[in-house]
Write a protein that holds these residues in place. Sequence first.
Motif, PDB file in Angstrom:
ATOM      1  N   ALA A  71      -0.716   1.652 -10.225  1.00 32.08           N
ATOM      2  CA  ALA A  71      -1.701   1.333 -11.263  1.00 32.08           C
ATOM      3  C   ALA A  71      -3.100   1.268 -10.678  1.00 32.08           C
ATOM      4  O   ALA A  71      -4.064   1.778 -11.269  1.00 32.08           O
ATOM      5  CB  ALA A  71      -1.352   0.012 -11.930  1.00 32.08           C
ATOM      6  N   THR A  72      -3.240   0.671  -9.505  1.00 33.73           N
ATOM      7  CA  THR A  72      -4.543   0.612  -8.845  1.00 33.73           C
ATOM      8  C   THR A  72      -5.020   2.014  -8.499  1.00 33.73           C
ATOM      9  O   THR A  72      -6.183   2.357  -8.718  1.00 33.73           O
ATOM     10  CB  THR A  72      -4.461  -0.248  -7.564  1.00 33.73           C
ATOM     11  OG1 THR A  72      -4.093  -1.566  -7.933  1.00 33.73           O
ATOM     12  CG2 THR A  72      -5.785  -0.279  -6.841  1.00 33.73           C
ATOM     13  N   GLY A  73      -4.126   2.822  -7.993  1.00 26.31           N
ATOM     14  CA  GLY A  73      -4.478   4.203  -7.670  1.00 26.31           C
ATOM     15  C   GLY A  73      -4.901   4.989  -8.893  1.00 26.31           C
ATOM     16  O   GLY A  73      -5.842   5.790  -8.843  1.00 26.31           O
ATOM     17  N   MET A  74      -4.230   4.747 -10.021  1.00 26.85           N
ATOM     18  CA  MET A  74      -4.594   5.432 -11.263  1.00 26.85           C
ATOM     19  C   MET A  74      -6.016   5.077 -11.673  1.00 26.85           C
ATOM     20  O   MET A  74      -6.792   5.952 -12.044  1.00 26.85           O
ATOM     21  CB  MET A  74      -3.648   5.028 -12.402  1.00 26.85           C
ATOM     22  CG  MET A  74      -2.401   5.833 -12.471  1.00 26.85           C
ATOM     23  SD  MET A  74      -1.308   5.313 -13.814  1.00 26.85           S
ATOM     24  CE  MET A  74      -2.381   5.097 -15.195  1.00 26.85           C
ATOM     25  N   ARG A  75      -6.341   3.791 -11.609  1.00 28.91           N
ATOM     26  CA  ARG A  75      -7.694   3.377 -11.990  1.00 28.91           C
ATOM     27  C   ARG A  75      -8.724   4.046 -11.097  1.00 28.91           C
ATOM     28  O   ARG A  75      -9.759   4.500 -11.560  1.00 28.91           O
ATOM     29  CB  ARG A  75      -7.830   1.856 -11.903  1.00 28.91           C
ATOM     30  CG  ARG A  75      -7.264   1.124 -13.084  1.00 28.91           C
ATOM     31  CD  ARG A  75      -7.706  -0.316 -13.123  1.00 28.91           C
ATOM     32  NE  ARG A  75      -7.396  -1.063 -11.924  1.00 28.91           N
ATOM     33  CZ  ARG A  75      -6.227  -1.655 -11.669  1.00 28.91           C
ATOM     34  NH1 ARG A  75      -5.246  -1.560 -12.539  1.00 28.91           N
ATOM     35  NH2 ARG A  75      -6.039  -2.333 -10.562  1.00 28.91           N
ATOM     36  N   MET A  99      -5.446  -5.275  -3.449  1.00 28.09           N
ATOM     37  CA  MET A  99      -4.137  -5.233  -2.806  1.00 28.09           C
ATOM     38  C   MET A  99      -3.681  -6.596  -2.282  1.00 28.09           C
ATOM     39  O   MET A  99      -2.536  -6.751  -1.880  1.00 28.09           O
ATOM     40  CB  MET A  99      -4.142  -4.223  -1.649  1.00 28.09           C
ATOM     41  CG  MET A  99      -4.212  -2.773  -2.103  1.00 28.09           C
ATOM     42  SD  MET A  99      -2.757  -2.268  -3.054  1.00 28.09           S
ATOM     43  CE  MET A  99      -3.388  -2.321  -4.728  1.00 28.09           C
ATOM     44  N   THR A 100      -4.541  -7.604  -2.338  1.00 29.14           N
ATOM     45  CA  THR A 100      -4.170  -8.935  -1.840  1.00 29.14           C
ATOM     46  C   THR A 100      -2.919  -9.459  -2.539  1.00 29.14           C
ATOM     47  O   THR A 100      -1.985  -9.939  -1.887  1.00 29.14           O
ATOM     48  CB  THR A 100      -5.344  -9.925  -2.008  1.00 29.14           C
ATOM     49  OG1 THR A 100      -6.456  -9.423  -1.273  1.00 29.14           O
ATOM     50  CG2 THR A 100      -4.973 -11.302  -1.502  1.00 29.14           C
ATOM     51  N   ALA A 101      -2.878  -9.360  -3.860  1.00 32.22           N
ATOM     52  CA  ALA A 101      -1.707  -9.833  -4.610  1.00 32.22           C
ATOM     53  C   ALA A 101      -0.470  -9.021  -4.249  1.00 32.22           C
ATOM     54  O   ALA A 101       0.640  -9.570  -4.147  1.00 32.22           O
ATOM     55  CB  ALA A 101      -1.973  -9.763  -6.109  1.00 32.22           C
ATOM     56  N   VAL A 102      -0.638  -7.722  -4.031  1.00 33.00           N
ATOM     57  CA  VAL A 102       0.491  -6.867  -3.676  1.00 33.00           C
ATOM     58  C   VAL A 102       1.021  -7.254  -2.292  1.00 33.00           C
ATOM     59  O   VAL A 102       2.235  -7.373  -2.088  1.00 33.00           O
ATOM     60  CB  VAL A 102       0.090  -5.377  -3.707  1.00 33.00           C
ATOM     61  CG1 VAL A 102       1.208  -4.499  -3.187  1.00 33.00           C
ATOM     62  CG2 VAL A 102      -0.297  -4.968  -5.121  1.00 33.00           C
ATOM     63  N   VAL A 103       0.117  -7.481  -1.362  1.00 31.25           N
ATOM     64  CA  VAL A 103       0.525  -7.880  -0.009  1.00 31.25           C
ATOM     65  C   VAL A 103       1.278  -9.206  -0.065  1.00 31.25           C
ATOM     66  O   VAL A 103       2.328  -9.366   0.577  1.00 31.25           O
ATOM     67  CB  VAL A 103      -0.699  -7.961   0.933  1.00 31.25           C
ATOM     68  CG1 VAL A 103      -0.341  -8.640   2.243  1.00 31.25           C
ATOM     69  CG2 VAL A 103      -1.261  -6.572   1.183  1.00 31.25           C
ATOM     70  N   ASN A 104       0.784 -10.151  -0.851  1.00 32.52           N
ATOM     71  CA  ASN A 104       1.465 -11.437  -0.993  1.00 32.52           C
ATOM     72  C   ASN A 104       2.860 -11.262  -1.588  1.00 32.52           C
ATOM     73  O   ASN A 104       3.821 -11.889  -1.148  1.00 32.52           O
ATOM     74  CB  ASN A 104       0.643 -12.401  -1.842  1.00 32.52           C
ATOM     75  CG  ASN A 104      -0.596 -12.871  -1.122  1.00 32.52           C
ATOM     76  OD1 ASN A 104      -0.687 -12.816   0.097  1.00 32.52           O
ATOM     77  ND2 ASN A 104      -1.588 -13.313  -1.878  1.00 32.52           N
ATOM     78  N   LEU A 112      -7.000   2.593  -1.179  1.00 33.98           N
ATOM     79  CA  LEU A 112      -6.786   1.494  -2.111  1.00 33.98           C
ATOM     80  C   LEU A 112      -7.735   0.346  -1.772  1.00 33.98           C
ATOM     81  O   LEU A 112      -7.969   0.036  -0.609  1.00 33.98           O
ATOM     82  CB  LEU A 112      -5.345   1.014  -2.057  1.00 33.98           C
ATOM     83  CG  LEU A 112      -4.310   2.041  -2.515  1.00 33.98           C
ATOM     84  CD1 LEU A 112      -2.904   1.542  -2.235  1.00 33.98           C
ATOM     85  CD2 LEU A 112      -4.474   2.343  -3.991  1.00 33.98           C
ATOM     86  N   ASP A 113      -8.259  -0.287  -2.809  1.00 29.02           N
ATOM     87  CA  ASP A 113      -9.194  -1.397  -2.646  1.00 29.02           C
ATOM     88  C   ASP A 113      -8.461  -2.603  -2.055  1.00 29.02           C
ATOM     89  O   ASP A 113      -7.540  -3.136  -2.672  1.00 29.02           O
ATOM     90  CB  ASP A 113      -9.786  -1.755  -4.017  1.00 29.02           C
ATOM     91  CG  ASP A 113     -10.792  -2.881  -3.958  1.00 29.02           C
ATOM     92  OD1 ASP A 113     -11.097  -3.365  -2.848  1.00 29.02           O
ATOM     93  OD2 ASP A 113     -11.280  -3.278  -5.030  1.00 29.02           O
ATOM     94  N   PRO A 114      -8.867  -3.039  -0.847  1.00 21.88           N
ATOM     95  CA  PRO A 114      -8.191  -4.174  -0.207  1.00 21.88           C
ATOM     96  C   PRO A 114      -8.203  -5.444  -1.062  1.00 21.88           C
ATOM     97  O   PRO A 114      -7.242  -6.211  -1.047  1.00 21.88           O
ATOM     98  CB  PRO A 114      -8.975  -4.397   1.085  1.00 21.88           C
ATOM     99  CG  PRO A 114      -9.686  -3.115   1.337  1.00 21.88           C
ATOM    100  CD  PRO A 114      -9.920  -2.490  -0.016  1.00 21.88           C
ATOM    101  N   LEU A 166       1.097  11.881  -9.943  1.00 23.66           N
ATOM    102  CA  LEU A 166       1.269  10.540 -10.472  1.00 23.66           C
ATOM    103  C   LEU A 166       2.675  10.376 -11.068  1.00 23.66           C
ATOM    104  O   LEU A 166       3.350   9.375 -10.835  1.00 23.66           O
ATOM    105  CB  LEU A 166       0.215  10.263 -11.533  1.00 23.66           C
ATOM    106  CG  LEU A 166       0.150   8.864 -12.068  1.00 23.66           C
ATOM    107  CD1 LEU A 166      -0.138   7.863 -10.965  1.00 23.66           C
ATOM    108  CD2 LEU A 166      -0.928   8.782 -13.132  1.00 23.66           C
ATOM    109  N   GLU A 167       3.123  11.380 -11.794  1.00 28.42           N
ATOM    110  CA  GLU A 167       4.471  11.340 -12.372  1.00 28.42           C
ATOM    111  C   GLU A 167       5.523  11.253 -11.269  1.00 28.42           C
ATOM    112  O   GLU A 167       6.479  10.482 -11.362  1.00 28.42           O
ATOM    113  CB  GLU A 167       4.707  12.586 -13.219  1.00 28.42           C
ATOM    114  CG  GLU A 167       6.049  12.602 -13.903  1.00 28.42           C
ATOM    115  CD  GLU A 167       6.245  13.832 -14.779  1.00 28.42           C
ATOM    116  OE1 GLU A 167       7.401  14.230 -14.941  1.00 28.42           O
ATOM    117  OE2 GLU A 167       5.251  14.382 -15.276  1.00 28.42           O
TER     118      GLU A 167
END
Length: 87
Positions: free
Chosen positions: A58-62, A8-13, A3-5, A79-80
Amino acid sequence: MQLDPAEMTAVVNRLKRAQGQLAGVLRMLEEGRDCEDVVTQLSAVSRALDKAGFAIIATGMRQCLAGPEGEQTLDVARLEKLFLSLA
């Protein structure tokens, strides 16, 4: 898949806020606070965790859809399964 760090900043927050909310729920229980207040806060923690999970998926899907050199690597069954694990 990594995953792109930056994404992921918003997710970590969000997860850190949820961690603080969960600590608050524990404190409320230890203090004997009203059931309605505890459940309200617990619900907020649950929603925050769900949103973080969906953001990760969603990030993983992209990333899967835009695999290396346009190669499609999306595993729909996997994914499902991830989506259903959050249901």
